[in-house]
Design an enzyme around this catalytic site. Structure first.
Site, PDB file in Angstrom:
ATOM      1  N   GLY A 155       6.901 -36.504 -34.251  1.00  0.00           N
ATOM      2  CA  GLY A 155       6.130 -35.281 -34.049  1.00  0.00           C
ATOM      3  C   GLY A 155       6.908 -34.473 -32.896  1.00  0.00           C
ATOM      4  O   GLY A 155       7.496 -35.210 -32.163  1.00  0.00           O
ATOM      5  N   SER A 209      15.979 -30.061 -26.421  1.00  0.00           N
ATOM      6  CA  SER A 209      16.850 -30.383 -27.869  1.00  0.00           C
ATOM      7  C   SER A 209      17.980 -29.867 -27.834  1.00  0.00           C
ATOM      8  O   SER A 209      19.005 -29.596 -27.519  1.00  0.00           O
ATOM      9  CB  SER A 209      16.052 -29.277 -28.452  1.00  0.00           C
ATOM     10  OG  SER A 209      16.785 -29.150 -29.792  1.00  0.00           O
ATOM     11  N   SER A 251       7.947 -34.140 -29.666  1.00  0.00           N
ATOM     12  CA  SER A 251       7.754 -34.397 -28.477  1.00  0.00           C
ATOM     13  C   SER A 251       9.075 -34.612 -27.802  1.00  0.00           C
ATOM     14  O   SER A 251       9.485 -34.870 -28.475  1.00  0.00           O
ATOM     15  CB  SER A 251       6.988 -36.146 -29.085  1.00  0.00           C
ATOM     16  OG  SER A 251       7.621 -36.470 -29.651  1.00  0.00           O
ATOM     17  N   GLU A 271      20.747 -36.568 -32.880  1.00  0.00           N
ATOM     18  CA  GLU A 271      20.498 -36.825 -34.794  1.00  0.00           C
ATOM     19  C   GLU A 271      21.023 -35.640 -35.539  1.00  0.00           C
ATOM     20  O   GLU A 271      21.664 -36.531 -36.681  1.00  0.00           O
ATOM     21  CB  GLU A 271      19.290 -37.720 -34.927  1.00  0.00           C
ATOM     22  CG  GLU A 271      19.079 -38.513 -34.076  1.00  0.00           C
ATOM     23  CD  GLU A 271      19.214 -39.927 -34.616  1.00  0.00           C
ATOM     24  OE1 GLU A 271      20.514 -39.880 -35.037  1.00  0.00           O
ATOM     25  OE2 GLU A 271      19.313 -40.995 -34.512  1.00  0.00           O
ATOM     26  N   LYS A 310      14.358 -31.676 -39.389  1.00  0.00           N
ATOM     27  CA  LYS A 310      13.892 -29.779 -38.417  1.00  0.00           C
ATOM     28  C   LYS A 310      15.644 -30.642 -37.371  1.00  0.00           C
ATOM     29  O   LYS A 310      15.404 -29.499 -36.690  1.00  0.00           O
ATOM     30  CB  LYS A 310      12.924 -30.486 -37.742  1.00  0.00           C
ATOM     31  CG  LYS A 310      12.756 -32.309 -36.993  1.00  0.00           C
ATOM     32  CD  LYS A 310      12.999 -31.981 -34.956  1.00  0.00           C
ATOM     33  CE  LYS A 310      12.870 -33.897 -34.906  1.00  0.00           C
ATOM     34  NZ  LYS A 310      13.334 -33.619 -33.416  1.00  0.00           N
ATOM     35  N   TRP A 336      13.605 -42.777 -25.108  1.00  0.00           N
ATOM     36  CA  TRP A 336      12.311 -43.156 -25.114  1.00  0.00           C
ATOM     37  C   TRP A 336      12.025 -44.321 -25.884  1.00  0.00           C
ATOM     38  O   TRP A 336      11.100 -44.260 -25.259  1.00  0.00           O
ATOM     39  CB  TRP A 336      12.415 -43.387 -27.138  1.00  0.00           C
ATOM     40  CG  TRP A 336      11.999 -41.174 -27.929  1.00  0.00           C
ATOM     41  CD1 TRP A 336      13.602 -40.536 -27.780  1.00  0.00           C
ATOM     42  CD2 TRP A 336      11.115 -40.324 -27.276  1.00  0.00           C
ATOM     43  NE1 TRP A 336      12.430 -39.317 -28.313  1.00  0.00           N
ATOM     44  CE2 TRP A 336      11.356 -39.115 -28.075  1.00  0.00           C
ATOM     45  CE3 TRP A 336       9.934 -41.523 -26.907  1.00  0.00           C
ATOM     46  CZ2 TRP A 336      10.245 -38.532 -27.610  1.00  0.00           C
ATOM     47  CZ3 TRP A 336       8.862 -40.236 -26.423  1.00  0.00           C
ATOM     48  CH2 TRP A 336       8.880 -38.406 -27.566  1.00  0.00           C
ATOM     49  N   ASN A 392      19.732 -31.033 -30.560  1.00  0.00           N
ATOM     50  CA  ASN A 392      20.153 -30.444 -31.261  1.00  0.00           C
ATOM     51  C   ASN A 392      20.008 -28.975 -31.535  1.00  0.00           C
ATOM     52  O   ASN A 392      21.181 -28.437 -31.709  1.00  0.00           O
ATOM     53  CB  ASN A 392      19.766 -30.738 -32.760  1.00  0.00           C
ATOM     54  CG  ASN A 392      19.677 -32.216 -33.458  1.00  0.00           C
ATOM     55  OD1 ASN A 392      20.513 -32.299 -33.751  1.00  0.00           O
ATOM     56  ND2 ASN A 392      19.049 -33.041 -32.303  1.00  0.00           N
TER      57      ASN A 392
END
EC number: 1.1.1.94
Length: 329
Positions: free
Chosen positions: A132, A250, A134, A277, A187, A11, A252
């Site tokens: 958000g 993703s 992204s 996370e 989420k 990031w 996760n």
């Protein structure tokens, strides 16, 4: 604007690329080898290969030098790195506004990011979350993206959104910092659940039901913490949930897919090679929901699977065996 990004992971690198055409940027790296690589090749081969860092972005390993002269700081570490980073800022007597992109609850304390920052820098410190739907890869590639910027001061949120907004990264100001953080945190837990669902081949009906009921869990926890319901219909709620539960980038979701194959959690995390996370957030959410008396059966099932108390298949059976409920009660 002079902006320093603290953390040269995916990031930090992606946002340096995204903001480079508009701002004077410094990217601080804790790892000397990463900084050397970025200076020599303009690429972060260790954490974010395949994307070139513009020559205009300065790279530093000196924390004090990187912070000096900045007008805005963006902490781009996982949530585990948030407290150590702001503690270093506090030690310098730093009074600059601070944003962060991490999502989750701090392990052990169960605190949201803004609570950690307020505890270290003081409640008067200007701060907020950029969150958000992204993926760092798409932001770096210049794919159109929209996110929320929520802060503890509405005027600061509007001004920061105006300053950071680009033609490829649309930023919406938001005054519900708690809601934006809760949406971004929970989420990730639900993305693990969706990965399990897809990995077990349970079909699209199951995925849709899980995501919808998962959104209800996010809202219940958020409201218990003082958030506004409408936040969860926006980018940091529904938007981020949709992306993280369905997007193949993703981490996760990939954890959930691997759990469905009965892989052990240590093996999954080793193969992933990056922080997911949701693995750590699941346990904090489960504890917080129990303490607040908030019903979150999907999140609780994820925590049970991660802790080895249930298999993925058993968790699904347990959820489907629950007594009938009123949908909107």
């Amino acid at each position: 604007m002079k902006i320093t990004l603290l953390g040269a992971g995916a990031w930090g690198t992606a946002l340096s690329i995204a903001f480079s055409g508009k701002h004077d940027l410094t990217l601080w790296s804790r790892e000397v080898d990463v900084a050397d690589d970025l200076r020599k090749t303009r690429e972060n081969h260790r954490f974010f290969p395949g994307y070139k860092l513009p020559e205009s972005v300065a790279v530093s390993t000196d924390f004090e030098v990187a912070v000096a002269g900045a007008e805005l700081l963006v902490v781009a570490t996982p949530i585990a790195g948030l407290r150590p980073t702001v503690e270093r800022l506090q030690a310098l007597g730093c009074k600059l506004p601070v944003l962060w992109v991490c999502k989750g609850f701090e392990a052990g304390s169960g605190k949201l990011p803004h609570q950690v920052v307020a505890e270290v820098l003081g409640k008067e410190a200007l701060c907020g979350a950029l969150s958000g739907p992204s993926f760092a890869e798409e932001v770096a590639a210049g794919q159109p993206t929209a996110v929320s910027l929520a802060t503890n001061d509405p005027a600061f949120a509007r001004e920061a959104a105006r300053q950071l907004h680009t033609t490829r990264l649309r930023i919406y100001a938001n005054d519900d910092l708690v809601g934006v953080e809760v949406g971004g945190a929970v989420k990730n837990v639900l993305a693990i659940a969706t990965g399990v669902c897809d990995g077990l081949g349970l079909g699209l009906n199951s995925r849709a039901a899980l995501m919808t009921r998962g959104l209800a869990e996010i809202a219940r926890l958020g409201l218990a913490l003082g958030a506004e319901r409408q936040t969860f219909m926006g980018l940091a709620g529904m938007g981020d949930l949709i992306l993280t539960c369905t997007g193949d980038l993703s981490r996760n979701r990939r954890v959930g897919l691997a759990l469905a194959q009965n892989k052990s959690l240590p093996q999954i995390l080793e193969e992933l090679g990056h922080v997911a996370e949701g693995v750590y957030t699941a346990r904090e959410v489960d504890r917080l929901a129990a303490r607040l008396g908030v019903e979150m059966p999907i999140s609780a099932a994820v925590a049970a699977v991660l802790d080895g108390r249930l298999t993925a298949a058993q968790a699904v059976e347990q959820l489907m065996a629950r007594d009938p409920k009123e949908e909107l009660a």
